[in-house]
Design a protein around this motif. Structure first.
Motif, PDB file in Angstrom:
ATOM      1  N   GLU A  83      14.654   5.568  -0.463  1.00 26.57           N
ATOM      2  CA  GLU A  83      15.880   6.145  -1.007  1.00 26.57           C
ATOM      3  C   GLU A  83      16.886   5.113  -1.460  1.00 26.57           C
ATOM      4  N   ARG A  84      16.899   3.937  -0.826  1.00 29.57           N
ATOM      5  CA  ARG A  84      17.962   2.968  -1.121  1.00 29.57           C
ATOM      6  C   ARG A  84      17.509   1.744  -1.907  1.00 29.57           C
ATOM      7  N   PHE A  85      16.214   1.486  -1.950  1.00 24.45           N
ATOM      8  CA  PHE A  85      15.742   0.321  -2.711  1.00 24.45           C
ATOM      9  C   PHE A  85      15.673   0.659  -4.182  1.00 24.45           C
ATOM     10  N   ALA A 103       0.076  -8.193  27.890  1.00 18.84           N
ATOM     11  CA  ALA A 103       0.413  -8.647  26.542  1.00 18.84           C
ATOM     12  C   ALA A 103       1.720  -8.015  26.084  1.00 18.84           C
ATOM     13  N   LEU A 104       2.472  -8.764  25.293  1.00 18.35           N
ATOM     14  CA  LEU A 104       3.725  -8.286  24.732  1.00 18.35           C
ATOM     15  C   LEU A 104       3.885  -8.862  23.328  1.00 18.35           C
ATOM     16  N   VAL A 105       4.157  -7.984  22.362  1.00 11.59           N
ATOM     17  CA  VAL A 105       4.468  -8.403  20.994  1.00 11.59           C
ATOM     18  C   VAL A 105       5.727  -7.654  20.583  1.00 11.59           C
ATOM     19  N   VAL A 106       6.729  -8.391  20.094  1.00  7.08           N
ATOM     20  CA  VAL A 106       7.990  -7.784  19.659  1.00  7.08           C
ATOM     21  C   VAL A 106       8.319  -8.293  18.259  1.00  7.08           C
ATOM     22  N   LEU A 107       8.482  -7.351  17.324  1.00 12.01           N
ATOM     23  CA  LEU A 107       8.878  -7.674  15.952  1.00 12.01           C
ATOM     24  C   LEU A 107      10.136  -6.891  15.616  1.00 12.01           C
ATOM     25  N   ALA A 108      11.080  -7.536  14.962  1.00 11.72           N
ATOM     26  CA  ALA A 108      12.261  -6.849  14.440  1.00 11.72           C
ATOM     27  C   ALA A 108      12.146  -6.848  12.923  1.00 11.72           C
ATOM     28  N   VAL A 109      12.410  -5.698  12.312  1.00 11.25           N
ATOM     29  CA  VAL A 109      12.354  -5.569  10.855  1.00 11.25           C
ATOM     30  C   VAL A 109      13.721  -5.087  10.374  1.00 11.25           C
ATOM     31  N   THR A 110      14.276  -5.809   9.417  1.00 11.65           N
ATOM     32  CA  THR A 110      15.565  -5.450   8.827  1.00 11.65           C
ATOM     33  C   THR A 110      15.355  -5.145   7.354  1.00 11.65           C
ATOM     34  N   ALA A 111      15.700  -3.935   6.946  1.00  7.14           N
ATOM     35  CA  ALA A 111      15.684  -3.555   5.525  1.00  7.14           C
ATOM     36  C   ALA A 111      17.134  -3.542   5.079  1.00  7.14           C
ATOM     37  N   GLU A 112      17.445  -4.352   4.049  1.00  5.70           N
ATOM     38  CA  GLU A 112      18.839  -4.510   3.641  1.00  5.70           C
ATOM     39  C   GLU A 112      19.004  -4.319   2.141  1.00  5.70           C
ATOM     40  N   THR A 113      20.071  -3.593   1.785  1.00  5.81           N
ATOM     41  CA  THR A 113      20.463  -3.396   0.391  1.00  5.81           C
ATOM     42  C   THR A 113      21.900  -3.890   0.265  1.00  5.81           C
ATOM     43  N   PRO A 114      22.410  -3.991  -0.949  1.00  6.74           N
ATOM     44  CA  PRO A 114      23.823  -4.383  -1.086  1.00  6.74           C
ATOM     45  C   PRO A 114      24.782  -3.395  -0.411  1.00  6.74           C
ATOM     46  N   LYS A 115      24.320  -2.178  -0.136  1.00  6.37           N
ATOM     47  CA  LYS A 115      25.195  -1.152   0.457  1.00  6.37           C
ATOM     48  C   LYS A 115      25.005  -0.962   1.954  1.00  6.37           C
ATOM     49  N   GLY A 116      24.103  -1.674   2.587  1.00  2.70           N
ATOM     50  CA  GLY A 116      23.906  -1.511   4.023  1.00  2.70           C
ATOM     51  C   GLY A 116      22.562  -2.023   4.483  1.00  2.70           C
ATOM     52  N   SER A 134       0.827  -1.211   0.000  1.00  2.91           N
ATOM     53  CA  SER A 134       0.000   0.000   0.000  1.00  2.91           C
ATOM     54  C   SER A 134       0.862   1.263   0.000  1.00  2.91           C
ATOM     55  N   GLN A 135       2.113   1.141   0.423  1.00  2.00           N
ATOM     56  CA  GLN A 135       3.036   2.276   0.414  1.00  2.00           C
ATOM     57  C   GLN A 135       3.776   2.403  -0.925  1.00  2.00           C
ATOM     58  N   GLY A 136       3.529   1.466  -1.855  1.00  4.32           N
ATOM     59  CA  GLY A 136       4.121   1.544  -3.176  1.00  4.32           C
ATOM     60  C   GLY A 136       5.280   0.591  -3.422  1.00  4.32           C
ATOM     61  N   PHE A 137       5.636  -0.212  -2.443  1.00  2.00           N
ATOM     62  CA  PHE A 137       6.696  -1.213  -2.614  1.00  2.00           C
ATOM     63  C   PHE A 137       6.067  -2.512  -3.106  1.00  2.00           C
ATOM     64  N   HIS A 138       6.845  -3.339  -3.793  1.00  2.00           N
ATOM     65  CA  HIS A 138       6.289  -4.641  -4.167  1.00  2.00           C
ATOM     66  C   HIS A 138       7.336  -5.737  -3.995  1.00  2.00           C
ATOM     67  N   THR A 139       6.832  -6.921  -3.669  1.00  2.00           N
ATOM     68  CA  THR A 139       7.719  -8.052  -3.428  1.00  2.00           C
ATOM     69  C   THR A 139       8.146  -8.676  -4.745  1.00  2.00           C
ATOM     70  N   SER A 140       9.363  -9.162  -4.746  1.00  2.00           N
ATOM     71  CA  SER A 140       9.937  -9.798  -5.931  1.00  2.00           C
ATOM     72  C   SER A 140      10.913 -10.861  -5.458  1.00  2.00           C
ATOM     73  N   MET A 141      10.943 -11.969  -6.156  1.00  2.00           N
ATOM     74  CA  MET A 141      11.871 -13.038  -5.785  1.00  2.00           C
ATOM     75  C   MET A 141      13.291 -12.743  -6.255  1.00  2.00           C
ATOM     76  N   THR A 142      13.476 -11.777  -7.153  1.00  7.74           N
ATOM     77  CA  THR A 142      14.793 -11.536  -7.737  1.00  7.74           C
ATOM     78  C   THR A 142      15.417 -10.208  -7.316  1.00  7.74           C
ATOM     79  N   SER A 143      14.848  -9.533  -6.355  1.00  3.67           N
ATOM     80  CA  SER A 143      15.357  -8.230  -5.939  1.00  3.67           C
ATOM     81  C   SER A 143      16.643  -8.373  -5.120  1.00  3.67           C
ATOM     82  N   ASN A 144      17.539  -7.395  -5.257  1.00  4.00           N
ATOM     83  CA  ASN A 144      18.746  -7.340  -4.428  1.00  4.00           C
ATOM     84  C   ASN A 144      18.447  -6.749  -3.055  1.00  4.00           C
ATOM     85  N   ASN A 145      17.289  -6.141  -2.899  1.00  2.00           N
ATOM     86  CA  ASN A 145      16.865  -5.555  -1.634  1.00  2.00           C
ATOM     87  C   ASN A 145      16.034  -6.581  -0.868  1.00  2.00           C
TER      88      ASN A 145
END
Length: 189
Positions: free
Chosen positions: A187-189, A124-137, A89-100
Motif C-alpha cells: 500500500e505504501r511503496f 537455537a535462537l535466530v532473531v531478525l528485525a525488518v524495517t520497511a520505510e517510506t518517506p511518510k513513515g 517472488s511477492q512482486g517487489f523488486h530492489t532498486s538503488m534509486t527507490s525512496n522506499n
C-alpha cells in the motif's frame, strides 16, 4: 637476511598447518510465493549484523572446553539474498534509486550445544528485525525463531547445521507470511 626470511617462512607455514575448527554450512531457504501480491513496487534493501559475536554455535562437551563454531558463509549477506528472493517472488523488486527501503538487522543467530558421548542438547535462537520505510513513515517488526532438540550420542556438525538452518527457515517463513508487512509494503511503496 636469509635467516630472517627462513624464520618468517617457517612461522607462516606452521600457522597455516595448525588445525582449524570446522565451519558450519549456513544455507537457509527463501520461501517463494507463487502468487505475487505487488506489481513491481521498488525498494532499496540494506542489512546489518549487530550480533555480539560472529560464531554461530557454542559446543560444550562438559570438560571445561567450549568451542565456538563459525559459518562458512557470511550470515548477513546470505540472509539479505534470501530475503531479496522472497520479496521478489511477492512482486517487489530492489532498486538503488527507490525512496522506499527495507532494512534487515541480524540481531542473533546461535546454537548452544551441550553434549557428551551418550546424549546432546541443542538450543537455537535466530532473531531478525525488518524495517520497511517510506518517506511518510516506517514499520518495524522483529521475528524470532527458537528450537530445542535433544538426541542420543554427541551432536555432529551436520546436526548443528540442520538446527541452525531449520530455525532460520522458520524466521524466513514468518517474514514471508506476515500480512501486516506485506500490506504495508504493497500500500505504501
Amino acid at each position: 637476511m636469509k635467516k630472517w626470511l627462513f624464520t618468517a617462512s617457517l612461522v607462516l607455514l606452521t600457522a597455516c598447518s595448525a588445525p582449524q575448527p570446522p565451519q558450519l554450512n549456513f544455507a537457509p531457504q527463501a520461501f517463494l510465493s507463487t502468487n505475487p501480491i505487488a506489481d513491481g513496487k521498488s525498494f532499496t534493501l540494506t542489512s546489518k549484523d549487530v550480533r555480539t559475536a560472529q560464531y554461530v554455535a557454542l559446543v560444550d562437551s562438559g570438560r571445561a572446553n567450549v568451542i565456538p563454531l563459525h559459518a562458512q558463509q557470511n550470515l548477513r549477506i546470505t540472509l539479505e539474498n534470501q530475503l531479496a528472493k522472497q520479496l521478489a517472488s511477492q512482486g517487489f523488486h530492489t532498486s538503488m534509486t527507490s525512496n522506499n527501503s527495507v532494512t534487515m538487522v541480524l540481531q542473533d543467530a546461535l546454537v548452544n550445544v551441550k553434549h557428551s558421548v551418550m546424549e546432546n542438547e541443542m538450543d537455537a535462537l535466530v532473531v531478525l528485525a525488518v524495517t520497511a520505510e517510506t518517506p511518510k513513515g516506517k514499520l518495524v517488526k522483529t521475528y524470532t525463531g527458537t528450537a530445542k532438540r535433544t538426541g542420543v550420542l554427541s551432536a555432529s556438525d551436520q546436526d548443528i547445521e540442520m538446527v541452525l538452518n531449520d530455525v532460520t527457515n522458520l524466521v524466513l517463513a514468518d517474514i514471508a507470511a506476515d500480512k501486516e508487512l506485506q500490506n504495508y509494503m504493497r500500500e505504501r511503496f
